[in-house]
Design a protein around this motif. Structure first.
Motif, short mmCIF file in Angstrom:
data_model
loop_
_atom_site.label_atom_id
_atom_site.label_comp_id
_atom_site.label_asym_id
_atom_site.label_seq_id
_atom_site.Cartn_x
_atom_site.Cartn_y
_atom_site.Cartn_z
N ILE B 4 -0.64 8.90 -19.00
CA ILE B 4 -0.29 7.63 -18.39
C ILE B 4 -1.40 6.62 -18.62
CG2 ILE B 4 -1.23 8.35 -16.14
CD1 ILE B 4 1.85 6.24 -16.30
N ILE B 29 0.08 12.31 -16.64
CA ILE B 29 0.83 11.99 -15.42
C ILE B 29 0.71 13.15 -14.43
CG2 ILE B 29 3.19 11.91 -14.50
CD1 ILE B 29 3.93 9.95 -16.55
N ASP B 69 0.33 3.30 -19.10
CA ASP B 69 1.76 3.39 -19.37
C ASP B 69 2.12 2.63 -20.63
OD1 ASP B 69 4.26 4.33 -18.91
OD2 ASP B 69 4.81 2.74 -17.49
N ARG B 85 -1.57 -4.61 -9.57
CA ARG B 85 -0.54 -4.14 -8.65
C ARG B 85 -0.08 -2.74 -9.01
NH1 ARG B 85 3.59 -4.68 -5.35
NH2 ARG B 85 5.66 -4.36 -6.16
N ILE B 87 -2.06 -0.46 -10.34
CA ILE B 87 -3.17 0.47 -10.30
C ILE B 87 -3.84 0.37 -8.93
CG2 ILE B 87 -5.37 1.10 -11.34
CD1 ILE B 87 -4.28 -0.29 -13.90
N VAL B 165 2.28 0.28 -2.73
CA VAL B 165 2.77 -0.50 -3.88
C VAL B 165 3.14 0.41 -5.05
CG1 VAL B 165 1.63 -2.67 -3.31
CG2 VAL B 165 0.37 -0.94 -4.58
N GLU B 166 3.20 1.73 -4.77
CA GLU B 166 3.62 2.72 -5.77
C GLU B 166 2.88 2.58 -7.09
OE1 GLU B 166 7.81 3.26 -6.09
OE2 GLU B 166 8.13 2.36 -4.13
N PRO B 167 1.58 2.80 -7.06
CA PRO B 167 0.79 2.59 -8.28
C PRO B 167 1.04 3.71 -9.31
CG PRO B 167 -0.58 3.51 -6.55
CD PRO B 167 0.76 3.25 -5.93
N ASP B 168 0.96 3.35 -10.59
CA ASP B 168 1.03 4.36 -11.66
C ASP B 168 -0.21 5.23 -11.62
OD1 ASP B 168 3.34 3.31 -12.60
OD2 ASP B 168 2.36 1.92 -13.97
N VAL B 197 3.10 12.10 -6.73
CA VAL B 197 3.68 10.77 -6.87
C VAL B 197 2.86 9.84 -7.75
CG1 VAL B 197 4.97 10.80 -4.71
CG2 VAL B 197 2.59 10.04 -4.71
#
Lengths: 333, 252, 295
Positions: B4, B29, B69, B85, B87, B165-168, B197
């Motif tokens: 990722i 990931i 990504d 946003r 990360i 914020v659901e970071p990668d 996650v």
């Protein structure tokens, strides 16, 4: 050097000299309390004739008439409040903007000089501001005000307003129409007051903004905030107690600011009908009238204004402490 | 598996000081990747380049490519604000926003993005706080100031704030160094759940911690990455003599 | 497991970028903040421009060597005001330093004394009292009994200096590490010697800065002098006589109808501002080492 030859000083001697020193220090510190108590005592005794004669009417009475020896301070209290609050309303956003510029936007080489310039604003004496306003700004204002007497259309507005003013009233529109063309008056006093109190809020705001930890900013940046969002959602909330302290400091200064205002406001106790009219504040009346006040009641009334200002500044100070305490978020000291 | 995060030949300078020298790193990931090394070795400096935090430091410069990504985060036209946003970051000391409640702290990132729907905010807050193993402790005081929590709870609140914020990728900069052992244990426990996650890069000066929680390990020394590999290999069979010295506690 | 994550990634990719409104607000606020700063700095530049262009013209050797010309005549200088300002400020400093430094020592070194909170609060409150009110107080205290005098003016200025000196002294003393005090006490020195010979010298820079700042503050004050020192057209250093000061002269001259008076006021303003600038620059110089500021 052996332990035996260097004996510790006698315990009794040392503690007695400590006592003497402490007494001297406390004695001198008590001068501060003495000044405070003497101030209240002095101001209260000399204002007593006025306060006993007029009672609360001194604060609600609209007539200030040395000829007939009637003193009501309502209009100058309004003058103090109007000039201070308008000046505060204009200067606070500007002051915070300059603090943010120095702390957040400006490159390093510029931050120092700009900060120093703002501090210099506080170093300019009141009389110099007054002189500048009187010599440089007033004539420019007068030039514009004169158009109300030369331009036929504006003259018509002026005449309509004058009729209202003569009855001692005004309207929203007329409040912004100049009543004379000499430049001096409430508006100029407010303008100069605005400039004078800028540095107080600005330097306090800058200091507290600089104290906001870097990781508060970074935490907001890391959530995907723009620079302004970092400032408005992380920096300013964190610094809000300190900034409010700076605002109240400026308010205290504005309420008591004397000579610059006295020089440009026009010393009139007429009812307030226009932003441009001659008017007075409590402090300006003290400066302009105390020297000439011959009757006891006149003198006493001027001193009662001083007493009122004294308590106003004490109240603002106490208010500042409460506000700072309440606004300081838990966990930061 | 797909990486990722791909960093290639990253150089970082503070003015004339060459702080990071040609570091390359891939993170798969759903893994925990530890950056270890003695203090001053540049591991935090490297971590902060992964969400462009150095943009905020005058005089700092980052060279090389970093892809998250598939997107070059230093590429032309990339807005660091939009990029950050995706990360998340957790800092050394817990730093909840002191004027915000537990709830507002958790959803601060969503509110920035313009989410106003109360139900949605509440749902995300619950999910994030559960994700950070904090929900049961704070569900009755969501409207209390975030600063009112204990140090360990504050740090988990900061983790929840980053998760919301659901970071990668989640960057963690010595997240337990300011915490007591019990709080540290709780956050270490949390790691294995978090990697379901997101993908974690964690800087730590605690080798035992790195050994316990990470899948891969990168060893930094004086701005160089001297070794990178599966954690087990780094600790059991280090290839580099300096790594061996470090993990066996001979310096650092 | 991997499938779930793919979903999440896809979802995230569709997340909206920064909205145009946010971008616009950000740019707009940046512009407004810069503009605001410009507005804050502008008056200062205008005032200095005004004083340099008008004050320099009016400045002559006579300004420093002569007293004001009698009514109706032109020329003259403000030697009386310069000497008066220096005399009163010196006397005010004695009061301000004595009480101010003692107050600062009290607040910093005797924090457990029951009077400490009261003194701190009163000192803070005193800092907010308008200068003109302090003039009225000293008028009531001294002028009513002894008449206008330089001493009354100096006392009013001294009272105004006290809270500023108290605050900076306290803050600087608190920056001196505890270990320094303990080292002194461990040597067997009595507390007063530790304070006077170890703590005060270590904090000297900051205290001098505070005194200079207080001086710069009151040097420009005319309000507390109007009803105390009153003013005097002759040169005197006798503190029992009425005395003039630069700000008082500026106030009187500025409102005068004569053009020459106004020029004198402008020259006096320039001199006063330069004096204040030099004082505050000196204050910065004394605070610059900041031995105990770091960390």
């Amino acid at each position: 050097m052996s332990q035996a030859t260097k004996r510790p000083p006698g315990r009794g001697l040392s503690s007695r000299s400590d006592d003497v020193f402490r007494t001297v220090i406390i004695g001198l510190s008590l001068v501060i309390a003495l000044i405070f108590i003497l101030s209240i005592y002095q101001l209260a005794t000399v204002s007593w004739p006025t306060l006993s004669t007029f009672g609360l009417d001194f604060y609600t009475g609209r007539t200030w008439d040395p000829v007939n020896d009637v003193y009501g301070a309502f209009s100058m209290i309004i003058g103090t409040l109007v000039t201070s609050l308008i000046a505060l309303a204009i200067s606070v956003p500007l002051a915070i903007a300059s603090a943010l510029f120095i702390a957040e936007y400006s490159p390093k080489w510029l931050a120092g000089p700009v900060g120093y310039l703002i501090e210099l604003l506080a170093a300019v004496p009141s009389v110099v501001y007054g002189l500048w306003a009187l010599v440089v700004i007033a004539p420019k204002l007068a030039e514009w005000q004169l158009t109300y007497f030369t331009d036929p259309a504006k003259l018509e507005t002026y005449s309509a307003c004058q009729e209202l003013w003569l009855q001692g009233t005004s309207s929203f529109q007329c409040f912004f129409v100049p009543s004379a063309a000499d430049g001096r008056g409430l508006a100029l006093a407010t303008l100069i007051l605005t400039v004078m109190i800028l540095p107080y809020t600005a330097s306090v705001a800058r200091d507290v903004i600089n104290l906001v930890p870097r990781d508060q900013r970074e935490a907001m940046y890391a959530l995907g905030a723009t620079k302004w969002e970092v400032i408005s959602k992380a920096v300013l909330p964190y610094a809000r107690a300190g900034i409010m302290g700076g605002v109240l400091l400026a308010l205290g200064r504005a309420l008591g600011e004397t000579l610059a205002v006295a020089m440009v406001i026009g010393d009139s106790q007429a009812p307030l009908t226009s932003l441009w009219q001659n008017f007075s504040t409590m402090a300006s009346v003290i400066a302009n009238q105390f020297g000439d006040a011959q009757q006891e009641l006149h003198r006493s009334s001027v001193l009662a204004l001083g007493l009122t200002l004294f308590f106003m500044s004490v109240i603002v100070n106490v208010l500042a402490r409460i506000v700072i305490k309440r606004l300081t978020p838990e966990g930061i000291k | 598996m797909t990486p990722i995060l791909v960093a290639k030949d990253v150089d970082i300078f503070y003015g004339d000081f060459h702080a990071i020298k040609k570091v390359s790193l891939n993170a798969e990931i759903g893994t925990v990747n530890a950056l270890i090394g003695p203090s001053g070795c540049g591991k935090t400096t490297f971590l902060r380049s992964l969400n462009r935090m150095h943009d905020l430091t005058p005089g700092a410069r980052v060279e090389g490519t970093i892809q998250v990504d598939g997107q070059d985060i230093y590429g032309p036209g990339v807005d660091p604000v939009a990029m950050r946003r995706r990360i998340g970051m957790v800092f050394q000391k817990p730093n909840p926003f002191p004027t915000m409640s537990v709830l507002d702290n958790t959803v601060a990132g969503l509110k920035l993005a313009g989410v106003r729907d109360k139900n949605q905010l509440m749902a995300v807050a619950e999910r994030s706080l559960r994700g950070a193993a904090l929900w049961d402790e704070v569900k009755d005081r969501l409207h209390m100031p975030g600063m009112g929590l204990s140090g360990g709870q504050q740090q988990r609140l900061c983790i929840a704030r980053a998760l919301a914020v659901e970071p990668d990728v989640l960057l963690m900069d010595e997240p337990t160094s300011a915490l007591d052992p019990a709080s540290t244990a709780k956050i270490e426990e949390l790691m294995s759940e978090l990697k379901k996650v997101t993908t974690i890069l964690i800087v730590t000066h605690n080798m035992q911690q790195a050994a316990r929680i990470s899948d891969t390990c990168s060893v930094f020394l004086n701005g160089d990455m001297i070794e990178h590999g599966p954690t087990e290999q780094i600790f059991q069979h280090p290839q580099d003599k300096r790594t061996e010295d470090y993990v066996s506690g001979r310096f650092g | 497991m991997s499938a779930v994550r793919q979903d999440v990634v896809a979802l995230r990719r569709s997340a909206p970028a920064i909205s145009p409104a946010r971008r616009l607000t950000n740019a707009l606020m940046g512009g407004l903040i810069s503009l605001g700063t410009l507005l804050v700095v502008a008056p200062l530049i205008l005032i200095f421009y005004y004083l340099l262009t008008t004050g320099l013209q009016a400045l002559s050797p006579e300004f420093f060597t002569q007293t004001p010309a009698p009514l109706g005549e032109t020329g003259g200088g403000l030697k009386n005001a310069i000497i008066g300002s220096i005399t009163m400020l010196s006397m005010a400093s004695v009061i301000g330093i004595l009480v101010g430094v003692a107050g600062g020592i009290f607040l910093s070194e005797y924090p457990k004394h029951p009077l400490m909170p009261t003194i701190r609060m009163l000192s803070d409150v005193l800092a907010g009292i308008p200068a003109i009110v302090m003039g009225l107080v000293v008028y009531g205290l001294l002028v009513l009994r002894f008449g206008f005098s330089g001493m009354a003016g100096a006392i009013a200025l001294g009272f105004l200096m006290i809270p500023i000196v108290v605050r900076t002294t306290e803050e600087t003393l608190k920056l001196v590490p505890r270990a320094t005090r303990e080292a002194g006490l461990a040597l067997g020195l009595p507390r007063w010697k530790v304070i006077l010979q170890i703590v005060l010298p270590a904090a000297a820079g900051g205290i001098v800065t505070g005194i200079m700042l207080a001086l710069a503050r009151v040097a420009g004050e005319a309000a507390p002098l109007l009803f105390t020192a009153f003013g005097n057209n002759t040169v005197t250093t006798n503190l029992t006589e009425p005395m003039s000061a630069l700000p008082v002269e500026i106030f009187k001259l500025a409102t005068s109808a004569y053009e020459t008076d106004r020029q004198l006021a402008q020259a006096a303003s320039l001199v006063l501002i330069l004096l204040i600038l030099i004082t505050s620059l000196l204050a910065r110089y004394f605070s610059s080492p900041r031995k105990y500021r770091a960390k």
